[in-house]
Design a protein around this motif. Structure first.
Motif, short mmCIF file in Angstrom:
data_model
loop_
_atom_site.label_atom_id
_atom_site.label_comp_id
_atom_site.label_asym_id
_atom_site.label_seq_id
_atom_site.Cartn_x
_atom_site.Cartn_y
_atom_site.Cartn_z
N ALA A 134 35.34 71.87 -52.75
CA ALA A 134 34.38 70.93 -53.32
C ALA A 134 35.04 70.18 -54.49
CB ALA A 134 33.14 71.66 -53.81
N SER A 135 34.66 68.92 -54.66
CA SER A 135 35.30 68.09 -55.68
C SER A 135 35.20 68.74 -57.07
CB SER A 135 34.63 66.70 -55.71
OG SER A 135 33.22 66.80 -55.76
N MET A 136 34.06 69.34 -57.37
CA MET A 136 33.89 69.97 -58.66
C MET A 136 34.77 71.20 -58.81
SD MET A 136 30.40 71.58 -60.16
CE MET A 136 29.32 70.16 -60.22
N VAL A 137 34.89 71.97 -57.74
CA VAL A 137 35.70 73.19 -57.77
C VAL A 137 37.19 72.82 -57.93
CG1 VAL A 137 36.45 75.19 -56.41
CG2 VAL A 137 34.04 74.49 -56.40
N LEU A 138 37.62 71.77 -57.22
CA LEU A 138 39.02 71.35 -57.34
C LEU A 138 39.32 70.85 -58.76
CD1 LEU A 138 39.56 69.47 -53.94
CD2 LEU A 138 40.38 71.77 -54.59
N ALA A 139 38.36 70.15 -59.35
CA ALA A 139 38.55 69.66 -60.72
C ALA A 139 38.70 70.83 -61.69
CB ALA A 139 37.37 68.77 -61.13
N ALA A 140 37.85 71.85 -61.51
CA ALA A 140 37.93 73.03 -62.36
C ALA A 140 39.25 73.77 -62.17
CB ALA A 140 36.74 73.96 -62.08
N GLN A 141 39.67 73.84 -60.90
CA GLN A 141 40.92 74.52 -60.58
C GLN A 141 42.11 73.82 -61.25
OE1 GLN A 141 40.04 77.17 -58.24
NE2 GLN A 141 41.87 77.97 -59.29
N ALA A 142 42.05 72.50 -61.28
CA ALA A 142 43.13 71.72 -61.90
C ALA A 142 43.25 72.05 -63.38
CB ALA A 142 42.88 70.22 -61.71
N VAL A 143 42.11 72.23 -64.04
CA VAL A 143 42.13 72.57 -65.46
C VAL A 143 42.65 73.99 -65.65
CG1 VAL A 143 40.62 73.05 -67.43
CG2 VAL A 143 40.37 70.91 -66.18
N LYS A 144 42.21 74.87 -64.80
CA LYS A 144 42.66 76.27 -64.90
C LYS A 144 44.18 76.34 -64.73
CE LYS A 144 42.59 80.74 -62.67
NZ LYS A 144 41.98 81.67 -63.62
N ASN A 145 44.72 75.56 -63.78
CA ASN A 145 46.16 75.58 -63.49
C ASN A 145 46.99 74.78 -64.48
OD1 ASN A 145 45.31 76.98 -61.27
ND2 ASN A 145 45.55 75.24 -59.84
N GLY A 146 46.33 74.16 -65.44
CA GLY A 146 47.09 73.39 -66.43
C GLY A 146 47.47 72.00 -65.97
N GLU A 147 46.93 71.56 -64.83
CA GLU A 147 47.25 70.20 -64.35
C GLU A 147 46.40 69.14 -65.04
OE1 GLU A 147 46.63 70.36 -60.07
OE2 GLU A 147 47.37 72.43 -60.16
N ALA A 148 45.30 69.57 -65.62
CA ALA A 148 44.44 68.62 -66.34
C ALA A 148 43.91 69.31 -67.60
CB ALA A 148 43.29 68.15 -65.46
N ASP A 149 43.42 68.47 -68.54
CA ASP A 149 42.99 69.00 -69.84
C ASP A 149 41.49 69.19 -69.96
OD1 ASP A 149 45.69 68.81 -71.10
OD2 ASP A 149 45.37 66.66 -70.73
N ALA A 150 40.73 68.56 -69.10
CA ALA A 150 39.27 68.60 -69.23
C ALA A 150 38.63 68.23 -67.90
CB ALA A 150 38.79 67.64 -70.32
N ILE A 151 37.34 68.59 -67.75
CA ILE A 151 36.60 68.28 -66.53
C ILE A 151 35.44 67.35 -66.84
CG2 ILE A 151 35.22 69.22 -64.62
CD1 ILE A 151 36.46 71.94 -65.24
#
Lengths: 342, 342
Positions: free
Chosen positions: A77-94
């Motif tokens: 899901a788009s929201m889950v992928l966004a959260a995953q990106a933050v967890k993995n350090g690929e992004a800073d915020a959701i």
């Protein structure tokens, strides 16, 4: 800095999301985005892919799904992928304008809680007609039940946020209660009052009533999620209903009234603008390890744009790290001689 | 019928109390009053003592006194004497614009609870922009804590009141909650939802949110006293703040705006009148053996007048006796297989 965007959440997604993101991208050269959403829908909306990475997914969480189950079963899901990106350090915020419950679940189970914070609180910024232009309020509904020490944690985070993001030197912290006297309220609020009065480093001004919210009774209103939800929605509902009735009356009051409405148009626009919360951005889920921000489901592109600016400021100022620092150096349970969790 | 009036309670007492009482007296030949208050202050205000008995007392309960202690120590307070008159059968109902807490204490300890009602609930009538012109809501603050079966009792009394006094054939009963789904809310509200759904004789429409209050989400909004207090005060505060800002803007928007304001004056007056709760009278303490009605502390003579009419209707219709009848023929604790009190 990079913001992970749930491009599919909200009533007007992905259109208004893309528009708001692009407006912020065009203004702020330091912003990068990862947009999670259906490529077929999102790609045609993009004016340019400058500093925007589009990650295709067709899975999506609906408003009526059970939040925790949805987060666990819909891994794409788009929201889950966004959260995953933050967890993995690929992004800073959701950023998301999707289901609040699902975003809270994604925040809790993917991003994670700050150590020392029992329960994240949902915190919108609201316009104030008092001396300061706005106030924050939490929790307004991330929790149906709260304990007193959670309210204390909200006071601490709200205080840091009001200083860091709203720029208030010494925010006035008020406890939402059914009267202003210190002895007012049920057990929870009486206990919370004592805890807040004994908390160092905050300017606790005592109990405030919901009648004073828009008038500027406090800069940070601390409340349990159930009461805060009722007070916030009552405020929003009353404002909307009155402005609607006013508009209806003007449109139905004959030539004289219509002319009056025309002459007063600027004034009424000013009043409506004064009570418009969206220029302050979205509601922040305070207590998570990274900024997780929820825009209103009915957000337009302007609201999305302001929310992106708010997120940029949160990242710039490292506000969440200040929460982490605070709770890592203050063992509040120990200070209060308590060891219970949750 | 005879109404016992606390002539000294409220911000503008005794002046507005006397004015409101006399207006009602002049219109309704079936009304008699006993006014409790300072003869030196009250007597000069009276146009005539037709159907008005003045009982002199100088003792009075102040807003910041502990309600129960005040009621017990100030035996000659105007409010206490009014309650005593009802208890002794000298009067049929109590009117006061004084301290809500003290009035509740006087109601509980002097007038007494209806058997089968655990805790009286405070119930105002509010304007609605929905299909029906008004709705009632309880409890809005007689209690800081409520249990689910108390909410059920509120639903039953609110339902009878809405039929009997507002004249609604089949009032829609809503439970104030943090979402409309049946599973929403904390433990109290989940349990209350089940109880209400299983209560015969009421038209339970499920959960309602405070955002829909003024829009007519329900005819009877059932809530615990803490949440109800927050939702009601938020509604009142938002309405007041918006109308104030509107007025301020019109007065400060130059000739054009002022002219517009002038042209729109009637329309704005209409809107203000629509949101004026005082034409529906005061807040009733439901669950006491006689009608005990609280007018707003800031009530003007018009609000006092409407409250007297409301009280007359309550006496005329024998509404409180209908509560007594209901609870004497429905042993709710037994029906639910529960035997706990309070």
């Amino acid at each position: 800095m990079k913001i992970a965007v749930d491009a599919m959440g909200g009533d007007n997604a992905p259109k208004v999301i893309v528009e708001g993101v692009e407006r912020a991208r065009d203004e702020r050269k330091d912003l990068e985005f990862i947009l999670y959403g259906d490529e077929q829908q999102v790609r045609p909306l993009l004016k340019s892919d400058e500093r925007i990475t589009l990650v295709h997914t067709t899975e999506q969480i609906e408003g009526d799904e059970h939040p925790v189950k949805a987060i666990r079963s819909k891994k794409q899901a788009s929201m889950v992928l966004a959260a995953q990106a933050v967890k993995n350090g690929e992004a800073d915020a959701i950023f998301s304008a999707g289901s609040t419950g699902a975003l809270l679940a994604a925040g809790l189970f993917i991003v994670g809680r700050i150590r020392g914070v029992d329960r994240p609180g949902l915190m919108p910024t609201m316009p104030s007609m008092g001396d300061n232009p706005a106030f924050v309020m939490l929790d307004v509904g991330a929790n149906a039940d709260n304990r007193a020490r959670q309210l204390q944690q909200y006071a601490i985070m709200g205080n840091l946020y009001a200083k860091d993001i709203l720029g208030y030197a010494n925010p006035r912290i008020g406890l939402l209660n059914n009267g202003t006297e210190a002895t007012k309220g049920d057990e929870l609020h009486q206990e919370a009052h004592k805890l807040l009065a004994g908390t160092e480093g905050i300017n606790f001004i005592g109990n405030v009533e919901s009648s004073g919210m828009l008038g500027g009774a406090a800069d940070v209103i601390v409340t349990d999620g159930f009461t805060g939800n009722a007070a916030l929605k009552a405020t929003e509902g009353a404002s909307r209903t009155i402005l609607h009735e006013l508009k209806h009356t003007i449109l139905n009051s004959g030539i004289k009234g219509k002319l009056g409405g025309l002459l007063l148009r600027d004034g009424i626009k000013q009043v409506v603008a004064k009570f418009d919360a969206s220029r302050y951005g979205g509601a922040v889920l305070l207590g998570l390890k990274s900024p997780v921000i929820k825009a209103h489901g009915a957000a337009d592109s302007r609201a999305v744009y302001y929310t992106i600016l708010q997120i940029a400021k949160l990242i710039d100022n490292g506000t969440v790290n200040k929460f982490v620092d605070y709770f890592s150096t203050h063992d509040m349970a120990a200070e209060q001689g308590k060891t219970d969790e949750n």
